[in-house]
Design an enzyme around this catalytic site. Sequence first.
Site, mmCIF file in Angstrom:
data_model
loop_
_atom_site.group_PDB
_atom_site.id
_atom_site.type_symbol
_atom_site.label_atom_id
_atom_site.label_comp_id
_atom_site.label_asym_id
_atom_site.label_seq_id
_atom_site.Cartn_x
_atom_site.Cartn_y
_atom_site.Cartn_z
ATOM 1 N N ASP A 254 0.948 14.332 -10.157
ATOM 2 C CA ASP A 254 1.395 13.326 -9.193
ATOM 3 C C ASP A 254 2.907 13.454 -8.985
ATOM 4 O OD1 ASP A 254 2.067 11.094 -7.764
ATOM 5 O OD2 ASP A 254 1.026 9.660 -9.036
ATOM 6 N N GLU B 281 -0.897 4.833 -12.606
ATOM 7 C CA GLU B 281 -1.133 5.555 -11.355
ATOM 8 C C GLU B 281 -2.110 6.731 -11.485
ATOM 9 O OE1 GLU B 281 2.920 6.281 -10.242
ATOM 10 O OE2 GLU B 281 3.252 4.169 -9.839
ATOM 11 N N LYS C 88 12.359 0.523 -7.898
ATOM 12 C CA LYS C 88 11.458 0.841 -9.017
ATOM 13 C C LYS C 88 12.173 1.653 -10.103
ATOM 14 C CE LYS C 88 6.875 2.918 -9.606
ATOM 15 N NZ LYS C 88 5.765 3.501 -8.850
ATOM 16 N N ASP D 228 -0.396 0.045 -4.541
ATOM 17 C CA ASP D 228 0.401 1.124 -5.136
ATOM 18 C C ASP D 228 1.851 0.790 -4.796
ATOM 19 O OD1 ASP D 228 1.799 3.425 -5.704
ATOM 20 O OD2 ASP D 228 0.799 4.664 -4.189
#
Length: 612
Positions: free
Chosen positions: A205, A179, A74, A13
């Site tokens: 999430d 994800e 990211k 992850d």
Amino acid sequence: MAGKNEGPAIGIDLGTTYSCVAVWQRDRVEIIPNDQGNRITPSYVAFNETECLIGDAAKNVVARNPTNTVFDAKRLIGRRFSDSVVRNDALLWPFKVTCGANDKPMILVTYKGAEKQFTAEEISSMILTKMKEIAEAFLGCGVKNAVITVPAYFNDSQRRVTKDAGIISGLNVLHILVEPTAAAIAYGLNKKSSSSMVKNVLIFDLGGGTLDVSVLTMGKSTFEVKSTAGDTHLGGEDFDNRMVNYFVQDFNRRHKKDIRDNPRALRRLRTACERAKRNLSFMAHTTIGVECLYGGIDFESTITRAKFEELNMDLFDECIGHVEKCLKDAKMGKKSIHDVVLVGGSTRIPKVQQLLQDFFNGKVLCKSIHPDEAVAYGAAVQAAILTGQGNHEIQDLVLCNVTPLSLGVCVGEDEMFVIIPRNTTIPTKKIEWFTTSHDDLTRETVKVYEGERSRASDNILLGAFVLSGFPPAPRGVVQIKVCFDIDTDGILTVSAKEKTTGVTNNITISNVKDITSKDEIERMLKEAARLKLEDEEQKKKFEAMKSLKNYVYDTRATFWNSTLPVADAKKIERELKSAIKWLDEHEFAEAYVLEKKRKELESIWDTFFKKV
Ligand code: AMP
């Protein structure tokens, strides 16, 4: 695919703030602790005079070396420097970001005494290398194969860039997994034994940098993503920012000093705020203290949970707005959702949980999977499946994702012809037949677009290629097969083949214009909704034009197949030519003009052909 004998396969992850690595071992998933014993590793890279530190070591020096400690890479993946989101982020980061070739954002640091520039994928590859090393130390052997996760809204280019980062770090990237699907795998495995009915699950999430909301349908061994929504720029760091701003003002009020010109002070305050935020998930109030924060002044203050909630209420409400949208896209009501699953560190915030629970009319939220580890857990399961290392329980899992925007080609006068509609489950393959737009063409350009608007040029041009080398023929005779193929990684290949000659050409959309970020998708969807009426008008025009063109060219085909007296034939041929000329000159005519023209031609030709 990799085989069983290629050693262990890990799931990574790659998070905005933290990363986590897991492996399938002895019929279960192991979350792998790093060299500090932590199960999650900060996605931080620090550069100094002698070395480059990654993970905890980098985060620990952030206050001492703020301008050379890189985090949040990211957020830059697949973005342009000119993107306003990048510019806004850069204002808050203590490290410098500059514009590289092709508008690419470059991270600027001083490393071993020299100025160096890194791309976001290079930083990500360093973090992936660290995660690989953590796994190798734990497993006692080399690791090559990995499944890496990305947010559901990462576009093709962002997925590719992430895959490239994996390759740079020496990994064989088996699959790029989204994800929420990874979290659903983790959740599905936990739940599987208790029920075999089909369930609708909403994965919420909320991490450090992003919010991803997904609705999935889970069968006995299948996961299908029905819709996704969210924001690439909504998460724990935004909540931290609110608290940082609050204390900056507090300090200013008390000491008449603005600490914003001191990156180190800001960084230290941010670290203290993040800690305070975590405390407030368990306590009603907490103290924040930073020695010698600025100008030799020690800073100490308290903050209540109520104040923290007040500072962030609009952001929390936004989160719920995305849940609403996701349900709407999935065409499901709140009551259709069997379970609401919490993933991501920020779902520990009590107010977020309460708002979500209230929205679902008091439904008990699922917290059975560890919010920080679920994604890596699911990725490890997927890695085991792909390498044939899992047991029978996981080998049957089938995973499906969806396309965030419609994909199609430009036909006629700038019409968006949708081939794969938005929210189609991927992998998918769709074929459509087309013909040349005019007589005697020997080449056609296939332009691939992404978006919801009816005019192609209002959407995003993903790429184009030319199909050439077929013999000239009247419009409607040449047949071109266009195939859209999206693989399991969400990567699109478009191919075109002319039927009689077999000439073919294709394009893999690898260099998507780097702008279909989640924000862009959001913007486009909003715009499509706002301009719905205008688009419907445009659609009417396209339909009227198509109908008129078909009528004219069908009449011409009938005429060619008929044996009319020379005088009549000449007259009709003249009229057909003039009608085709009229079509060329009225490309952008209103629907009513086109309809009127069609009626006019019908009244002449239909009666004529009937008569003969
Ligand atoms: P993730 O991206 O899922 O690793 O989540 C990281 C984010 O979760 C960071 O912004 C953390 O500050 C936040 N976080 C972790 N634990 C807590 C907590 N107990 N309360 C509030 N936020 C938390």
